[in-house]
Design a protein around this motif. Structure first.
Motif: not given
Length: 261
Positions: A186-188, A195-199, A215-218, A238-247
């Motif tokens: 799961i690339p971070a 770019i502001d991404v949380e997963q 982990h953002p560095d893994s 189920v992976a959740y990708l939150i990019e700049n407020g959008n999921t």
């Protein structure tokens, strides 16, 4: 080094330039130097066992640094960096077995900010990189999975693809109570200005619901469990990708089979 191999090297390292067929090669102390017809150094790097091994620097016709590339046995491997004539970094990338992999950051030219640096008693102006122009993320085949492009103000102008979950195992077979592990790629993305991404992802099993934070560095996220009863069990992640407020969601499934051998 054969002439054909050298031409290929220049094409790769000095992309966006015309090939220069008037280069003169000189090898001194296991280091290759290549000069153009005006005796300007255009390429420099170490040769081991007649192959490119280590960091190669390429220069433009004015002698300015154009790029840095790393080689292992004639194959691009490791970090690759290009520069504008201004000295600003144009792009950062990474290569695995000759193919670009992972993040590639492309910047606009210009002096967004700078600082004064003193080196051996002399002062230089060191520019910082400008706003991000393009962000690419490639898989191990060099294919772009995720791409975002921005204007000079930093506003998004186009996008394609998304960072998605790719699991290592579709089926796992083992004994009762034997611990097992599943891993996901799961690339971070780097936390650049634009770019502001949380997963994170949630794993649903026969008797479990686990939330795993990435982990953002893994690049690889691991999860483990064990089952005591013989049978076949289906899991869903189920992976959740939150990019700049959008999921966005991405789902994968895998099977765990518990049996006596």
């Amino acid at each position: 080094m054969k002439p054909l191999e050298f031409c290929i090297l220049l094409f790769v390292i000095i992309s966006c330039q015309e090939q220069n067929h008037g280069l003169r090669e000189v090898v001194k102390s296991d280091t290759l130097y290549a000069y153009d017809v005006n005796n300007i150094l255009r390429l420099k790097g170490p040769i081991v066992n007649s192959m490119k091994n280590g960091k190669f620097d390429a220069f433009d016709s004015l002698g300015n640094i154009h790029s840095n590339a790393n080689y292992v046995n004639d194959t691009l491997s490791g970090y690759y960096k290009e520069y504008y004539p201004s000295g600003i970094v144009k792009s950062d990338a990474y290569y695995v077995n000759g193919l670009p992999y992972g993040e590639e950051l492309v910047f606009y030219d210009g002096y967004q900010d700078s600082m004064a640096v003193q080196i051996e008693g002399k002062w230089f102006i060191a520019p910082y990189a400008t706003n991000l122009k393009e962000y690419n993320y490639r898989d191990l085949r060099g294919k772009i999975m995720y791409q975002r492009s921005y204007d000079e103000k930093g506003d998004l102008i186009s996008k394609r693809g998304r960072i998605f979950l790719a699991q290592f195992f579709n089926k796992i077979t083992l004994h009762p109570n034997e611990p097992f592990e599943q891993a996901w790629l799961i690339p971070a993305p780097s936390r650049t200005k634009q770019i502001d991404v949380e997963q994170h992802f949630v794993i649903y099993g026969p008797n479990t619901k686990d939330t795993v934070y990435i982990h953002p560095d893994s690049l690889v996220t691991r999860w483990n469990d064990s089952l005591s009863d013989i049978g076949t069990y289906k899991y869903e992640a189920v992976a959740y990708l939150i990019e700049n407020g959008n999921t966005e969601l991405d789902t994968s499934t895998f099977i765990v089979e518990i049996k006596n051998y």
